[in-house]
Structure formats: structure tokens, C-alpha cells
Scaffold this motif. Structure first.
Motif, PDB file in Angstrom:
ATOM      1  N   THR A   1      -5.196  -4.937  -1.082  1.00  0.00           N
ATOM      2  CA  THR A   1      -3.555  -4.200  -2.035  1.00  0.00           C
ATOM      3  C   THR A   1      -3.685  -3.338  -3.065  1.00  0.00           C
ATOM      4  O   THR A   1      -2.959  -2.718  -3.032  1.00  0.00           O
ATOM      5  CB  THR A   1      -2.645  -6.303  -2.213  1.00  0.00           C
ATOM      6  N   ASP A   2      -4.103  -3.411  -4.108  1.00  0.00           N
ATOM      7  CA  ASP A   2      -4.709  -2.680  -4.701  1.00  0.00           C
ATOM      8  C   ASP A   2      -5.097  -1.315  -4.088  1.00  0.00           C
ATOM      9  O   ASP A   2      -4.380  -0.240  -4.241  1.00  0.00           O
ATOM     10  CB  ASP A   2      -5.804  -3.019  -6.006  1.00  0.00           C
ATOM     11  N   HIS A   3      -5.629  -1.208  -2.556  1.00  0.00           N
ATOM     12  CA  HIS A   3      -6.375  -0.137  -2.021  1.00  0.00           C
ATOM     13  C   HIS A   3      -5.375   0.850  -1.262  1.00  0.00           C
ATOM     14  O   HIS A   3      -4.950   1.371  -1.578  1.00  0.00           O
ATOM     15  CB  HIS A   3      -7.347   0.174  -1.305  1.00  0.00           C
TER      16      HIS A   3
ATOM     17  N   ASP B   1       1.517  -0.407   2.054  1.00  0.00           N
ATOM     18  CA  ASP B   1       1.462   0.097   3.146  1.00  0.00           C
ATOM     19  C   ASP B   1       0.600  -0.823   4.555  1.00  0.00           C
ATOM     20  O   ASP B   1      -0.456  -0.436   4.932  1.00  0.00           O
ATOM     21  CB  ASP B   1       0.154   1.829   3.109  1.00  0.00           C
ATOM     22  N   ARG B   2       1.662  -1.125   5.051  1.00  0.00           N
ATOM     23  CA  ARG B   2       1.234  -1.560   6.124  1.00  0.00           C
ATOM     24  C   ARG B   2       0.435  -1.456   7.117  1.00  0.00           C
ATOM     25  O   ARG B   2      -1.047  -2.495   7.052  1.00  0.00           O
ATOM     26  CB  ARG B   2       2.425  -2.035   6.844  1.00  0.00           C
ATOM     27  N   MET B   3       0.099  -0.270   7.798  1.00  0.00           N
ATOM     28  CA  MET B   3      -1.004  -0.166   8.773  1.00  0.00           C
ATOM     29  C   MET B   3      -2.237   0.566   7.701  1.00  0.00           C
ATOM     30  O   MET B   3      -3.670   0.202   8.339  1.00  0.00           O
ATOM     31  CB  MET B   3      -0.617   1.554   8.729  1.00  0.00           C
ATOM     32  N   ARG B   4      -2.562   0.771   6.835  1.00  0.00           N
ATOM     33  CA  ARG B   4      -2.848   1.092   5.804  1.00  0.00           C
ATOM     34  C   ARG B   4      -3.942  -0.146   4.857  1.00  0.00           C
ATOM     35  O   ARG B   4      -5.090  -0.287   4.933  1.00  0.00           O
ATOM     36  CB  ARG B   4      -2.825   2.147   4.745  1.00  0.00           C
TER      37      ARG B   4
ATOM     38  N   GLU C   1       7.692   0.684   4.645  1.00  0.00           N
ATOM     39  CA  GLU C   1       6.598  -0.091   5.686  1.00  0.00           C
ATOM     40  C   GLU C   1       4.867   1.266   4.672  1.00  0.00           C
ATOM     41  O   GLU C   1       4.201   0.605   5.505  1.00  0.00           O
ATOM     42  CB  GLU C   1       7.341   0.215   7.037  1.00  0.00           C
ATOM     43  N   GLY C   2       5.566   2.396   4.022  1.00  0.00           N
ATOM     44  CA  GLY C   2       3.481   2.599   3.542  1.00  0.00           C
ATOM     45  C   GLY C   2       4.276   4.001   3.351  1.00  0.00           C
ATOM     46  O   GLY C   2       5.524   4.436   3.429  1.00  0.00           O
TER      47      GLY C   2
END
Length: 621
Positions: free
Chosen positions: A73-75, A99-102, A298-299
Motif C-alpha cells: 500500500t505504501d508503495h 493505484d489499482r494496477m500498481r 483508480e490510479g
């Protein structure tokens, strides 16, 4: 033979499955993570966020136990907020917009970097069971993967059925097929299965929204973090926004109620009371003219928007028409409509405190298969199941967190003792010892336990020891330093607090309402010199511990009383029907759940205080 025998096979790579795999692997286990699709590992099926009220505390606890959810989550977060800051510290709850994809990418890369984790992409259709013991899994190709323990984390995929208005389609998530075969096998083995329902809102094109009509919701400055490790600081943040429905929106939605699977009986599953669909809210709270909506990106780079608060299974044309009546959404375009999904779950009263099933040795359940909802609730169950699976393989003592140890302990204790008749969601109100289970002290509470379990957490422990040393130093300074009236009376006056008449110890001033250590330091160079030696988080922990010392002591005394009941152990094969005086319901519930202690027995729904008194007498207490 393609496969060696694994210590642990994890079925499903959602939040529960990922944490289960990591927990076992970090203890040296040889782990297989089986998933239908490697491209959807750790996919955020619903809102792109981690944490929130009570859920943020769980993420901190997972991190303190060497899990990965907080680190990921932090990243990958795009905004951070500490919720409930205006309330007491027991209510402070970190939340991050992700960011959902990351998020999914980071999880996959961290899993692939672990030398103890293998992967297999295929549908799992059953468990290999011999002599009432799980010894592997069976796939759709007919392959068998041998294992010493198996953890099922199937999410919403077991016989998943998606509803959009009058349309139905099989699936565990939009665009993904349902899992078949496992429920049927478990029922044959004697498990009790039921159906649950959850839902998700439509996704909107950000380019079509009139942002000027919405309220802006910025993140905290500076942004906080979840992990107690050295994760990157969030320098730049994306704002979220707030919008509102209105009477026109409600009337439009009501026109579609006759075509709603919620109201015409097609959905039989148990729905979430605390996160209802928009049609549920309109029906149950008909006196309200509007409902709040959270418009969440979402990102960093995508135009996809999550319309939090507008979850719906109404026909897509009704959803679209009603959405365009929301201020700011007059020209909005949908990427896809919202939908409801029904899926199989198993009453968690069929589990031991380790999340191992009672009917099949070496088989564990974690996540939505146990009737919970939420990424955080799933992740912490996965972590506990992963730890306990490898401890069983090594014939070590089970690992159980008490209700006074962690929110994770509260969640699992609630599930196995009370079961659930709706998707279970964690709230701070579920915990009796909220002052002890704060988000700021999860590392103090749990990282020493992780070390005792055999986790490689020495760097984390060094930080824990430094934090405890900082608290002692700050506390000693506060108790010994005398502050003169002229130094801080102006500050006290600004707070409406009574001025000092004579020098007093600084700790006495700190304990006043509204007084803040950081603000005090601006008036006292000596205090500022002490506080500047330590990270802000260490100072905040020290201040909370000082201000709430009386409440903390009171809860610790309550814990001690409960621990006396926990120490009275009950045999696994205890014959409750042979004890005269126990109520019929008490006999039935105790025989089914098989509590390990008097304390656990006292928390089982249907077991009365008189039943507990009789058990105490019978056990010689």
C-alpha cells in the motif's frame, strides 16, 4: 510427476491468498500459490483503497507481523488520510487511496521475488482428502498437487453468480469465470454451505465528469504510511471528491426496483448491512433526501473512477439514467455498470481458532469463504492461516491471537464463536479493548510475537526497541522538568485552559485537554530539544501513552480478569451433554464449536452466564 510435495498449497491469489503464501514462506515453508489467472493476483475487486475505520488498524497489525499489505500500500498509494482525528486515539484509523494496477503489480513482483513460493495457473476443482486429511489439490486438467496442508481463499468465486437487473451470468468477478466443484465436494464431506451477496458500483470515465460541481477531499499533509518499515514517503497526492444523490436520482432508481434482483427474489444470498447498495439505502432510509458519494480515482494515470456509495444491481439503463441526475455527472460516461454477485461461503463456526477446519485435518479457510467482507479482513485471515499451516506441519503449538492482542484476534474470535448471518466487517466497536489496540502501537504489540514465531524481523525489532526507549526518555523528561507560568501561560490562554499559578511538572500540563506536546515544544526550547531527537511517530506514541495511561491501566485490568477464564482449558473431546444443568442450547453450541477455554465458551452466542458458572464448578473453579 510434475510437482513435489509442498508444505502449504494456497488456493486463490486474492488478498487472503497472497498473505497466506507470504506468511508460510517467510517461516521457511515450501509454498504453492494456485490461481485461475496470474494476471489478477491481488486484484482490488471493489474499491481501490486500503484501511479505514478499524480496517487501518488491521493493516498495521498485518505489517507488524511481517505481512506485506502495508508495504504494498505504501508503495502504490495516491492519497493518505488518518480518519477520526477529531476523536480519541483509539478511533484514529489510517486509510489510503491506491493505484489499482500498481497495487496488484507490486504484490505480484514481491511474491515472485520470494524463493519459497511457486505458482500454478489453473482452476482448482477439488481437494485431495485421505483419511479425513487434506493431502493436496486437484485441478481442472486432472492434475494433483500434493501438499501437507491446504488453505482455501476462494473469495467470491465459489459458484459465483453475477446479477445486473434481470440478467444473470456465472462469474467470480466481472469478466472472470466462477469456480466449480469445491463447494460440492465440501458439502459431501459434511460442511455447511450458504450463500452471500456483495456488490460493486459502476466505473465512470473521469474525462466526462464536471469536477467543479463536486467537493474536493485532499489527503493529509504530510502524508502518513502504513508500514513500520522504511517505505517511501508520499510527496504528491491525488485528491478524491465528494458528491451527493438527490430526490430525482432516488425517484429514477425506484422506477427500476421492479426489475431489481434485490427486490424480486432472484438474489437469495445474505447482503452487507454496513455497505448497502444504493437501492437498499433508498428503500431502508426513505426519509433521506440525499446520500453521500465518494468519487475515487483508480490510479495516477487512468481515467477510471470508482463511484463509492453507488453500488447497484439495477439494470444498466436505470443505473446510467440515475447517475446522470447526480450534480457533476450530467454528461458522465460509464466504463461498466455496477453489479451484485452471489457466492458460496461456509459458516466459520466450523473452524478451529487456527482457521483449520474441524472436519478435515490440515485444511484451512481464509477470507470471504468464511463470510467476511473487505480486503483487510481477508488479508489478516490469510496471514493467520499461513502461519498456522506451517506450524501444524512442524507439529508446533497453534498460533492464536487473543481479543486483547489485536483486532485480528477479535475478528477470528467473533467468526468461530458467533458465526455470521451477513458479510462480516470489522468496526472499532467490536473490540472491547480499543485503547490497547491502537494503530500507533501495533508494532509494540505484535512484532515481538513475529520474532518469537521465527520470522526474520530483527530490523523491525530494533525499531520497536528504539520506539520504546524514546517513550521512556520523553516520559522521564516530562515527569522531571518543571515549567514556569510565564513560559506557557500565553499558550494555555489560547486554548481556554486555566493559567499556571506556580511552577509544575510538565507531565501535569500535558495531561490537560487540548494540550499537545508538539505545540508545547514551540514554547519550551528544552522540550523541543528532546522531541527533535525522535521521529514524529515516536513522539505521538509517547504522548498517547501518557495521556491515556489511566484508561490503558483499566483495560489491562479487564484483560487480566478475562485471561483467568482463558486459562481454564476445556478438553477437545469434552462431553457437554453429560453435564447436568447446562441449557439445551448451551450443550448444542458447546458440542459444535468445541471451545478451547472457559473464556472462549463465554463468547459463544447462546451460551448463558449460568452455563459458564456450571462449567466453572465442573472444572473445579
Amino acid at each position: 510427476m510434475i510437482f513435489d510435495t509442498y508444505d502449504v498449497v494456497v488456493v486463490g491469489a486474492g488478498h487472503a491468498g497472497c498473505e497466506a503464501a507470504v506468511a508460510a514462506a517467510n517461516l521457511g515453508a515450501k509454498v504453492m500459490l494456485a490461481t485461475m489467472n496470474m494476471e489478477t493476483i491481488a486484484k482490488m475487486s471493489c474499491n481501490p483503497a486500503m484501511g479505514g475505520v478499524a480496517k487501518g488498524q488491521i493493516v498495521r497489525e498485518i505489517d507488524a507481523l511481517n505481512g506485506y499489505s502495508g508495504i504494498v500500500t505504501d508503495h502504490t498509494m495516491i492519497q493518505f488520510r488518518l480518519l477520526n482525528r477529531s476523536k480519541g486515539p483509539a478511533m484514529w484509523s489510517p486509510r489510503a487511496q491506491s493505484d489499482r494496477m500498481r497495487f496488484a503489480e507490486k504484490w505480484r513482483l514481491m511474491l515472485e521475488a520470494h524463493p519459497n513460493i511457486d505458482f500454478w495457473q489453473e482452476m482448482v476443482t477439488g481437494i485431495v482428502v485421505k483419511d479425513k486429511k487434506a493431502v493436496g489439490i486437484r485441478t481442472s486438467l486432472g492434475l494433483e498437487i500434493p501438499a501437507k496442508t491446504v488453505i482455501l481463499t476462494n473469495g467470491t468465486f465459489l459458484n459465483g453468480l453475477i446479477h445486473i437487473g434481470e440478467k444473470q451470468m456465472g462469474g467470480g468477478r466481472a469478466g472472470e469465470r466462477a469456480a466449480k466443484g469445491i463447494t460440492e465436494q465440501l458439502v459431501e464431506l459434511g460442511f455447511e454451505a450458504s450463500r452471500m451477496k456483495t456488490g460493486t458500483p459502476p466505473r465512470i470515465d473521469a474525462r466526462s465528469i464536471n469536477w467543479s460541481a463536486l467537493e474536493v477531499q485532499e489527503g493529509d499533509q504530510p502524508a502518513g504510511k502504513f508500514s513500520y518499515t522504511d517505505t517511501p514517503e508520499l510527496k504528491e497526492q491525488r485528491p478524491c471528491h465528494i458528491g451527493y444523490t438527490n430526490k430525482k436520482v432516488h425517484e429514477c432508481l425506484k422506477e427500476g426496483f421492479s426489475r431489481s434482483p434485490m427486490f424480486n427474489g432472484r438474489i437469495q444470498g445474505l447482503g452487507p448491512r454496513y455497505c448497502p447498495s444504493i437501492e437498499d439505502k433508498i428503500d431502508r432510509f426513505s426519509e433521506r433526501d440525499r446520500h453521500q458519494l465518494f468519487v475515487e480515482p483508480e490510479g495516477w494515470n487512468t481515467a477510471e473512477i470508482y463511484l463509492n456509495g453507488f453500488s447497484s444491481s439495477l439494470p444498466e439503463d436505470v443505473q446510467f439514467k440515475a447517475m446522470r441526475l447526480i450534480p457533476g455527472f450530467e454528461q458522465a460516461k460509464m466504463f461498466r455498470p455496477g453489479y451484485a454477485i452471489e457466492y458460496d461461503f461456509f459458516q466459520p463456526t466450523q473452524l478451529k481458532q487456527t482457521l483449520e477446519t474441524r472436519l478435515v485435518d490440515g485444511l484451512y479457510f481464509a477470507g470471504q469463504i468464511n463470510g467476511t467482507t473487505g480486503y483487510e479482513e481477508a488479508a489478516c485471515q490469510g496471514l493467520m492461516a499461513g502461519i498456522n499451516a506451517i506450524r501444524k506441519v512442524r507439529e508446533e503449538e497453534p498460533f492464536v491471537l487473543k481479543r486483547s492482542d489485536a483486532y485480528i484476534g477479535v475478528l477470528i474470535d467473533d467468526l468461530i464463536n458467533k458465526g455470521t448471518n451477513e458479510p462480516y466487517r470489522m468496526f472499532t466497536s467490536r473490540a472491547e479493548y480499543r485503547i490497547l489496540l491502537r494503530q500507533d502501537n501495533a508494532d509494540i504489540r505484535l512484532t515481538p510475537i513475529a520474532q518469537a514465531l521465527g520470522m526474520d524481523v530483527e530490523e523491525r525489532m530494533q525499531r520497536v526497541r528504539a520506539k520504546e526507549a524514546a517513550e521512556r526518555d520523553i516520559s522521564e523528561f516530562m515527569k522531571s522538568y518543571s515549567v514556569r507560568p510565564e513560559a506557557i501561560n500565553s499558550y494555555l490562554d489560547s486554548l481556554g485552559s486555566a493559567p499556571l499559578r506556580q511552577p509544575v511538572k510538565l507531565m501535569k500540563v500535558l495531561l490537560r485537554p487540548k494540550v499537545n506536546a508538539e505545540a508545547l515544544a514551540e514554547h519550551l526550547p528544552e522540550l523541543k530539544a528532546v522531541l527533535d531527537q525522535y521521529p514524529k511517530e515516536f513522539v505521538e506514541y509517547s504522548e498517547i501513552k501518557a495521556k491515556y495511561a489511566g484508561y490503558i491501566k483499566k483495560e489491562e485490568e479487564q484483560v487480566e480478569k478475562m485471561n483467568r477464564l482463558e486459562s481454564v482449558r476445556l478438553p477437545e473431546n469434552f462431553n457437554y451433554h453429560a453435564i447436568q444443568g447446562l441449557s439445551a442450547e448451551g450443550q448444542e453450541k458447546l458440542s459444535r464449536i468445541r471451545p478451547g477455554s472457559i473464556g472462549q465458551a463465554s463468547r459463544i452466542s447462546g451460551v448463558s452466564a449460568s452455563d459458564i458458572s456450571i462449567l466453572l464448578v465442573y472444572m473445579g473453579r
